[in-house]
Design a protein around this motif. Structure first.
Motif, PDB file in Angstrom:
ATOM      1  N   ASN A  42       0.825  -1.206   0.000  1.00  0.00           N
ATOM      2  CA  ASN A  42       0.000   0.000   0.000  1.00  0.00           C
ATOM      3  C   ASN A  42       0.860   1.256   0.000  1.00  0.00           C
ATOM      4  O   ASN A  42       0.553   2.247  -0.672  1.00  0.00           O
ATOM      5  CB  ASN A  42      -0.914   0.011   1.223  1.00  0.00           C
ATOM      6  N   ARG A  43       1.926   1.248   0.774  1.00  0.00           N
ATOM      7  CA  ARG A  43       2.795   2.424   0.841  1.00  0.00           C
ATOM      8  C   ARG A  43       3.411   2.725  -0.526  1.00  0.00           C
ATOM      9  O   ARG A  43       3.525   3.881  -0.935  1.00  0.00           O
ATOM     10  CB  ARG A  43       3.900   2.196   1.876  1.00  0.00           C
ATOM     11  N   LEU A  44       3.824   1.666  -1.212  1.00  0.00           N
ATOM     12  CA  LEU A  44       4.401   1.851  -2.548  1.00  0.00           C
ATOM     13  C   LEU A  44       3.382   2.440  -3.513  1.00  0.00           C
ATOM     14  O   LEU A  44       3.683   3.345  -4.280  1.00  0.00           O
ATOM     15  CB  LEU A  44       4.890   0.502  -3.088  1.00  0.00           C
ATOM     16  N   ALA A  45       2.172   1.917  -3.454  1.00  0.00           N
ATOM     17  CA  ALA A  45       1.144   2.354  -4.390  1.00  0.00           C
ATOM     18  C   ALA A  45       0.737   3.800  -4.154  1.00  0.00           C
ATOM     19  O   ALA A  45       0.340   4.501  -5.093  1.00  0.00           O
ATOM     20  CB  ALA A  45      -0.079   1.443  -4.272  1.00  0.00           C
ATOM     21  N   ASP A  82      15.255  -2.050   4.248  1.00  0.00           N
ATOM     22  CA  ASP A  82      14.094  -2.769   3.719  1.00  0.00           C
ATOM     23  C   ASP A  82      13.156  -1.819   2.988  1.00  0.00           C
ATOM     24  O   ASP A  82      12.595  -2.165   1.942  1.00  0.00           O
ATOM     25  CB  ASP A  82      13.348  -3.486   4.845  1.00  0.00           C
ATOM     26  N   TYR A  83      12.947  -0.626   3.535  1.00  0.00           N
ATOM     27  CA  TYR A  83      12.105   0.358   2.852  1.00  0.00           C
ATOM     28  C   TYR A  83      12.649   0.653   1.454  1.00  0.00           C
ATOM     29  O   TYR A  83      11.911   0.641   0.462  1.00  0.00           O
ATOM     30  CB  TYR A  83      12.065   1.669   3.643  1.00  0.00           C
ATOM     31  N   LEU A  84      13.939   0.938   1.385  1.00  0.00           N
ATOM     32  CA  LEU A  84      14.549   1.260   0.100  1.00  0.00           C
ATOM     33  C   LEU A  84      14.505   0.062  -0.845  1.00  0.00           C
ATOM     34  O   LEU A  84      14.307   0.218  -2.050  1.00  0.00           O
ATOM     35  CB  LEU A  84      15.992   1.718   0.309  1.00  0.00           C
ATOM     36  N   ALA A  85      14.652  -1.132  -0.294  1.00  0.00           N
ATOM     37  CA  ALA A  85      14.690  -2.341  -1.109  1.00  0.00           C
ATOM     38  C   ALA A  85      13.363  -2.606  -1.811  1.00  0.00           C
ATOM     39  O   ALA A  85      13.341  -3.081  -2.958  1.00  0.00           O
ATOM     40  CB  ALA A  85      15.072  -3.546  -0.261  1.00  0.00           C
ATOM     41  N   GLY A  87      11.268  -0.399  -2.763  1.00  0.00           N
ATOM     42  CA  GLY A  87      10.970   0.655  -3.721  1.00  0.00           C
ATOM     43  C   GLY A  87      10.492   1.962  -3.133  1.00  0.00           C
ATOM     44  O   GLY A  87      10.057   2.857  -3.879  1.00  0.00           O
ATOM     45  N   ILE A  88      10.550   2.112  -1.814  1.00  0.00           N
ATOM     46  CA  ILE A  88      10.219   3.403  -1.212  1.00  0.00           C
ATOM     47  C   ILE A  88      11.239   4.427  -1.688  1.00  0.00           C
ATOM     48  O   ILE A  88      12.447   4.219  -1.594  1.00  0.00           O
ATOM     49  CB  ILE A  88      10.220   3.306   0.327  1.00  0.00           C
ATOM     50  N   ASP A  89      10.738   5.545  -2.229  1.00  0.00           N
ATOM     51  CA  ASP A  89      11.595   6.582  -2.799  1.00  0.00           C
ATOM     52  C   ASP A  89      11.698   7.739  -1.812  1.00  0.00           C
ATOM     53  O   ASP A  89      10.699   8.413  -1.544  1.00  0.00           O
ATOM     54  CB  ASP A  89      10.986   7.064  -4.118  1.00  0.00           C
ATOM     55  N   PRO A  90      12.885   8.003  -1.247  1.00  0.00           N
ATOM     56  CA  PRO A  90      13.010   9.080  -0.260  1.00  0.00           C
ATOM     57  C   PRO A  90      12.782  10.475  -0.825  1.00  0.00           C
ATOM     58  O   PRO A  90      12.641  11.431  -0.058  1.00  0.00           O
ATOM     59  CB  PRO A  90      14.447   8.926   0.255  1.00  0.00           C
ATOM     60  N   ALA A  91      12.721  10.609  -2.152  1.00  0.00           N
ATOM     61  CA  ALA A  91      12.352  11.890  -2.751  1.00  0.00           C
ATOM     62  C   ALA A  91      10.839  12.089  -2.741  1.00  0.00           C
ATOM     63  O   ALA A  91      10.353  13.194  -2.948  1.00  0.00           O
ATOM     64  CB  ALA A  91      12.874  11.980  -4.174  1.00  0.00           C
ATOM     65  N   LYS A  92      10.098  11.006  -2.499  1.00  0.00           N
ATOM     66  CA  LYS A  92       8.635  11.068  -2.449  1.00  0.00           C
ATOM     67  C   LYS A  92       8.095  10.771  -1.055  1.00  0.00           C
ATOM     68  O   LYS A  92       7.011  11.245  -0.689  1.00  0.00           O
ATOM     69  CB  LYS A  92       8.031  10.054  -3.438  1.00  0.00           C
ATOM     70  N   THR A  93       8.805   9.941  -0.308  1.00  0.00           N
ATOM     71  CA  THR A  93       8.385   9.517   1.024  1.00  0.00           C
ATOM     72  C   THR A  93       9.418   9.969   2.041  1.00  0.00           C
ATOM     73  O   THR A  93      10.614   9.722   1.862  1.00  0.00           O
ATOM     74  CB  THR A  93       8.237   7.985   1.081  1.00  0.00           C
ATOM     75  N   ARG A 306      18.278  -5.070  -4.340  1.00  0.00           N
ATOM     76  CA  ARG A 306      18.260  -3.648  -3.953  1.00  0.00           C
ATOM     77  C   ARG A 306      18.647  -3.471  -2.488  1.00  0.00           C
ATOM     78  O   ARG A 306      19.287  -2.487  -2.118  1.00  0.00           O
ATOM     79  CB  ARG A 306      16.876  -3.053  -4.212  1.00  0.00           C
ATOM     80  N   ARG A 307      18.278  -4.441  -1.673  1.00  0.00           N
ATOM     81  CA  ARG A 307      18.634  -4.344  -0.260  1.00  0.00           C
ATOM     82  C   ARG A 307      20.140  -4.462  -0.063  1.00  0.00           C
ATOM     83  O   ARG A 307      20.743  -3.751   0.755  1.00  0.00           O
ATOM     84  CB  ARG A 307      17.912  -5.420   0.556  1.00  0.00           C
ATOM     85  N   ALA A 308      20.751  -5.359  -0.798  1.00  0.00           N
ATOM     86  CA  ALA A 308      22.206  -5.515  -0.704  1.00  0.00           C
ATOM     87  C   ALA A 308      22.906  -4.227  -1.136  1.00  0.00           C
ATOM     88  O   ALA A 308      23.911  -3.816  -0.534  1.00  0.00           O
ATOM     89  CB  ALA A 308      22.656  -6.685  -1.575  1.00  0.00           C
ATOM     90  N   GLU A 309      22.369  -3.560  -2.147  1.00  0.00           N
ATOM     91  CA  GLU A 309      22.945  -2.304  -2.600  1.00  0.00           C
ATOM     92  C   GLU A 309      22.828  -1.236  -1.514  1.00  0.00           C
ATOM     93  O   GLU A 309      23.783  -0.507  -1.231  1.00  0.00           O
ATOM     94  CB  GLU A 309      22.248  -1.830  -3.869  1.00  0.00           C
ATOM     95  N   ALA A 310      21.646  -1.141  -0.907  1.00  0.00           N
ATOM     96  CA  ALA A 310      21.455  -0.144   0.157  1.00  0.00           C
ATOM     97  C   ALA A 310      22.359  -0.424   1.348  1.00  0.00           C
ATOM     98  O   ALA A 310      22.994   0.489   1.898  1.00  0.00           O
ATOM     99  CB  ALA A 310      19.989  -0.134   0.588  1.00  0.00           C
TER     100      ALA A 310
END
Length: 348
Positions: A42-45, A82-85, A87-93, A306-310
């Protein structure tokens, strides 16, 4: 990860008119697929259509982890990763840290004057958690008062939408009770009421069939799970203990594999047909588990990458949290001042 300074969401003028979402997670351990189905999807959407704040709830995590503060501290970065992994975008969230937002603690103390101990104890979510943890009457005061603290979290951001799992809905109801009492005392609407946004999947059980999924209980699949961990978890999933042979009719209700297919498989018509086949017999558990494993492997592989990258750049994750917390501090301090003025508290 990109080392450039992030654009803070508050700088986006159109976002200021968007409905506000507040949600978050206790920093007691990495997130799992139950969190994904229950709230993260839901948060992503909604991060594109709403102004969203994600709270790293380390203060709330202390209500039953004061004996292990190190665990709470370590998992701030874990949950942020986990948030970043997913797809949570810190420019939007806006990702922010609860313990660094003093207005939340001040509003919590204020709101405790608008709720009784009896009402806190009657909250179904709190009652269930007290029972699950075996507190008896030795309930940490911070734990019992959590509904007031969550009301502070939600109202400090003036959130009107709160994506939560089904089990958390009573907390939103109690938050709105506090809002009505504060507004009544002020004689005008100072704070908006919030609506719980509950996903269709509801609350996922653990892979062993128990009502609650938790990493500490060993019955969860973390978002960072490896291919082998996913395979082992699916193979171990609880199905119908009376479905001993392929030709036997099986029960769909309470069957964890079907519950997970309902949550993650997009082919709803096919799942409905599989349920009918299983009920009449002739469909083996292994077939269902292979289907579910394929779905979970496809879902978690990009999240794991993506999580490994973060996680490889903790300094950048720290910067994301720091910038988000500064934005959140400005918002919550403004709300606190407005509430205090509306109630007529003495000002210096």
């Amino acid at each position: 990860m990109d080392q450039t300074t992030l654009t803070r969401p508050e700088a986006d003028t159109p976002a200021k008119a968007k409905p506000v979402i507040l949600t978050g997670d206790r920093t007691t351990g990495p997130l799992h697929i139950g969190h994904y189905a229950g709230s993260l999807k839901n948060r992503l959407a909604l991060q594109n259509s709403h102004r969203q704040f994600l709270l790293l709830a380390d203060t709330q995590a202390l209500t039953d982890n004061a004996h292990d503060i190190g665990k709470v501290r370590r998992n701030v970065l874990e949950v942020a990763c986990d948030y970043l992994a997913v797809g949570i975008d810190p420019a939007k969230t806006t990702i922010c840290l609860q313990s660094h937002l003093p207005a939340l603690a001040e509003l919590s103390m204020l709101y405790l004057n608008f709720v009784t101990v009896a009402r806190l104890e009657r909250n179904p979510t709190i009652k269930d958690e007290i029972r699950a943890r075996g507190f008896g009457r030795d309930i940490p005061a911070g734990f019992l008062c959590y509904p007031a603290a969550q009301a502070a979290d939600i109202t400090a951001f003036k959130a009107t939408v709160v994506p939560v799992g089904e089990d958390q809905a009573p907390l939103i109801e109690q938050c709105n009770e506090v809002v009505r009492r504060v507004n009544g005392a002020a004689g005008r609407m100072v704070l908006p009421e919030a609506q719980a946004l509950i996903p269709e999947a509801g609350r996922l059980p653990g892979i062993d069939g128990r009502a609650k999924m938790s990493k500490s209980g060993g019955n969860a699949i973390p978002l960072s799970a490896s291919e082998d961990e996913i395979s082992r978890a699916v193979r171990a999933m609880f199905t119908d203990p009376d479905h001993l042979r392929v030709e036997d009719p099986g029960r769909v209700e309470g069957n964890v594999v079907f519950t997970y297919l309902d949550a993650f498989d997009e082919e709803k018509d096919e799942i409905a047909a599989l349920k009918e086949h299983y009920r009449r017999g002739g469909l083996g558990d292994a077939v269902l588990k292979r289907r579910l494993e394929d779905i979970l492997q496809a879902l978690l592989a990009p999240i794991r990458a993506r999580r490994a990258e973060a996680a490889s750049d903790p300094a950048q994750v720290h910067r994301i949290i720091a910038e988000g917390t500064q934005t959140a501090r400005e918002v919550t301090e403004a709300t606190k001042r407005e509430v205090m003025d509306a109630l007529g508290l003495f000002r210096l």
